[in-house]
Enzyme design. Structure first.
Site, short mmCIF file in Angstrom:
data_model
loop_
_atom_site.label_atom_id
_atom_site.label_comp_id
_atom_site.label_asym_id
_atom_site.label_seq_id
_atom_site.Cartn_x
_atom_site.Cartn_y
_atom_site.Cartn_z
N SER A 172 -10.84 9.99 60.39
CA SER A 172 -12.14 9.52 60.84
C SER A 172 -12.23 9.68 62.37
CB SER A 172 -12.34 8.06 60.40
OG SER A 172 -13.66 7.62 60.63
N ARG A 241 -22.21 -3.98 59.27
CA ARG A 241 -21.08 -3.61 58.43
C ARG A 241 -21.53 -3.20 57.03
NH1 ARG A 241 -16.03 -1.70 59.33
NH2 ARG A 241 -14.58 -2.30 57.68
N ASP A 402 -17.31 12.68 50.65
CA ASP A 402 -17.56 12.01 51.93
C ASP A 402 -18.98 12.32 52.41
OD1 ASP A 402 -17.50 10.97 54.53
OD2 ASP A 402 -15.53 11.81 55.00
N HIS A 436 -15.59 8.64 52.21
CA HIS A 436 -14.90 8.71 53.50
C HIS A 436 -13.58 7.94 53.47
CE1 HIS A 436 -14.52 9.35 57.76
NE2 HIS A 436 -14.45 8.03 57.99
#
Length: 458
Positions: A172, A241, A402, A436
Site C-alpha cells: 500500500s 474510516r 483491489d 486491497h
C-alpha cells in the site's frame, strides 16, 4: 423512530468532554525503540522540522557484515508493530509473515519496521510537541511527502550502521515508500518489493482520500486541527474510516460474507445500521475513531495523493529542495532562530509566494485524460524516466480485486521499470477476493512470493 447510532455518537462526545483532552496515541502501541534526530530536517515542500523522532521495532539479528537488514514500510495508519516480541506480545499487523522460518525469515534476516514521520505511534507528527513553544504542532505541522518519510528512515539506518539493505519491502503506501527508497538510494537497496501500490496516485484513489478528509474536517470538533485540548473529531474519524474500509475490501468477498442479510431479520428496517454490511462498517469505524490521530490521517493521506515517480515531478521536488536549502544553512551556521527562518505559518501556507512555477504543473497540462502504456504517451515516458535508476531485482505484486490500487497500477510499475532498462522485474497478479487487504490476509500467495524474492540467489 429511534436513532441509537446518532445517540451513541452524542453520548461519546459528552463522555470525551467530561473525561479530558485528546488521548495520547503514542501509548496505543508500546515496546518500540526511538531514534532521535537532533538536527533541522528539510522537507520537500519547504517546511522544516527542528528535530524528529522515529519509532521502530526489529526482529532477528544483524549479521557481522551488516548486510542482512530488511526495511518494512507501512501503510497509512500502521504502527511499527509488525510482529510481536518480548516488549510487546500483542500480535503485529504482519504477525504471520515475520519470524523464524517464516516468509521474512528472522533466522536469516534482520527485519526493521518504523512508524513514518507524520504518524502518531511514537514518530514525530502533528500530535507531537513543537519544541519552539511547547504546544502540539496540530496543523502548523509542515506538509510532508513519501520521499520525506523515506529520507528520515535512512537517517535511522545511518544511526544503526546499516549502509545497504538486503531489501526494501512495502505494501500500500509502504509500496510507494519502497519504490521511493529504491529511487532515492539505489546504491543502498539490494532488492525491491512493492505490493498493492502505485508509482503515481490516480484520480479515483485521490478522490476517495479527499472524501475521507472532507468528512473528517467537517466535524466541528476538528477545529482546523486544534482539538488536542478538547473533544477529538471522533465522528469525522469514524465516518472517514467507514469510507476507507469500502475501498480496502471487495464486492465479491462481501457478497459471500454478508450478502443481503440483516442483523435482525424479524425487525422493521431502520435508518441506523441494519444490514450486516452496515454493522460491519459501523464496527470498523468505532474501532478506529479514537485509535489514530485525525491530523496524522490528513497529512499522510495527502502525502499519498501527491506521490508521483514521474521525472518531472521528482525534478520539481529537487528544485524545491534547492530553493529552500538555505534555510538549513541559516539554522545551522548563521545561528538564526527557527522562528526567524520559518516564521509562524501553518502547513497550508508553507510555500514561497515568489517561487517559479513547478515543472509538475507544465507536465500535467500536457497529460492526456486517458493514458496507455505506449512510447508516444508523454506521461508514461515521464514515469519511465523517473524510475530509470531503479535497476535492482524487483518484485511487484497486485491483487485483481483491489479497487483502491487497481492491478493495472502495479502492471504499470513493472512495465515502466522494464522499459527503463531493469531486466530483473518479476510481476505477479493475485486472484484473491480480499481486495486491497490481500497483502494482510493471503499469507500463502503474498508470503511465498516475498520469500522467493528475498532468498533469490545473487
Amino acid at each position: 423512530m429511534s436513532f441509537p447510532c446518532v445517540d451513541k455518537l452524542a453520548s461519546r462526545t459528552i463522555e470525551l468532554d467530561d473525561n479530558g483532552p485528546e488521548p495520547s496515541y503514542d501509548r496505543v502501541v508500546t515496546g518500540y525503540e526511538t531514534f532521535e534526530y537532533p538536527k533541522p530536517f528539510l522537507l520537500d515542500h519547504g517546511g522544516i522540522l527542528p528535530k524528529f523522532d522515529i519509532a521502530y521495532e526489529s526482529w532477528g539479528e544483524l549479521n557481522a557484515k551488516r548486510d542482512n537488514a530488511i526495511l518494512i514500510h507501512t501503510g497509512l495508519s500502521a504502527s511499527s508493530h509488525a510482529k510481536s516480541h518480548a516488549k510487546n506480545t500483542k500480535p503485529g499487523w504482519w504477525e504471520e509473515f515475520i519470524g523464524p522460518g517464516r516468509y521474512l525469515d528472522t533466522n536469516k534476516f534482520y527485519v526493521i519496521c518504523t512508524n513514518v514521520i507524520g504518524g502518531c505511534y511514537g514518530s514525530t507528527g502533528p500530535s507531537s510537541i513543537d519544541p519552539a513553544d511547547g504546544e502540539r504542532y496540530a496543523t502548523r505541522f509542515p506538509i510532508i511527502t513519501v520521499f520525506d518519510m523515506v529520507r528520515a528512515q535512512f537517517l535511522l539506518l545511518d544511526h544503526m550502521g546499516i549502509d545497504k539493505l538486503h531489501a526494501s519491502v512495502g505494501s500500500s503506501m509502504g509500496g510507494m515508500q519502497s519504490i521511493a527508497a529504491a529511487s532515492l538510494f539505489p546504491d543502498r537497496v539490494k532488492r525491491l518489493i512493492s505490493i498493492s501500490a502505485c508509482a503515481r496516485s490516480h484520480p479515483y484513489s485521490i478522490a476517495l482520500r479527499h472524501t475521507q478528509r472532507q468528512v473528517l474536517m467537517a466535524d466541528p470538533n476538528w477545529n482546523k486541527g486544534f482539538y488536542y485540548n478538547g473533544v477529538p473529531p471522533h465522528v469525522g474519524m469514524k465516518l472517514s474510516r467507514e469510507i476507507a474500509t469500502i475501498s480496502y475490501r471487495s464486492g465479491p468477498e462481501w457478497e459471500l460474507r454478508f450478502g443481503r442479510k440483516r442483523a435482525q431479520e424479524s425487525q422493521t428496517p431502520a435508518l441506523c445500521p441494519d444490514f450486516l454490511i452496515e454493522t460491519y462498517l459501523d464496527h470498523q469505524g468505532e474501532r478506529f475513531c479514537l485509535q489514530y490521530d485525525a491530523n496524522s490521517l490528513l497529512y499522510i493521506s495527502k502525502a499519498m495523493d501527491i506521490f508521483d515517480m514521474s521525472k518531472s515531478s521528482i525534478d520539481a521536488l529537487k528544485d524545491n529542495r534547492r530553493r529552500n536549502g538555505h534555510k538549513i544553512e541559516k539554522l545551522l551556521h548563521e545561528k538564526q532562530t527557527f522562528a526567524q527562518v520559518v516564521g509562524d505559518q501553518s502547513a497550508l501556507e508553507m510555500h514561497d509566494a515568489g517561487a517559479a512555477p513547478s515543472a509538475t504543473t507544465a507536465a500535467e497540462k500536457k497529460r492526456p485524460t486517458l493514458t496507455t502504456l505506449t512510447e508516444t504517451d508523454p506521461a508514461v515516458q515521464d514515469l519511465i524516466d523517473g524510475m530509470r535508476n531503479i535497476t535492482m531485482p524487483t518484485l511487484i505484486l497486485g491483487a485483481q480485486s483491489d479497487i483502491l490500487f487497481p492491478v493495472w497500477q502495479q502492471k504499470e510499475i513493472a512495465e515502466c521499470l522494464r522499459a527503463g532498462g531493469n531486466k530483473r522485474v518479476t510481476y505477479y497478479e493475485l486472484d484473491a477476493m480480499f481486495g486491497h487487504d490481500t497483502f494482510l490476509i493471503d499469507r500463502v500467495s503474498v508470503g511465498g512470493a516475498i520469500k522467493g524474492h528475498l532468498e533469490l540467489l545473487d
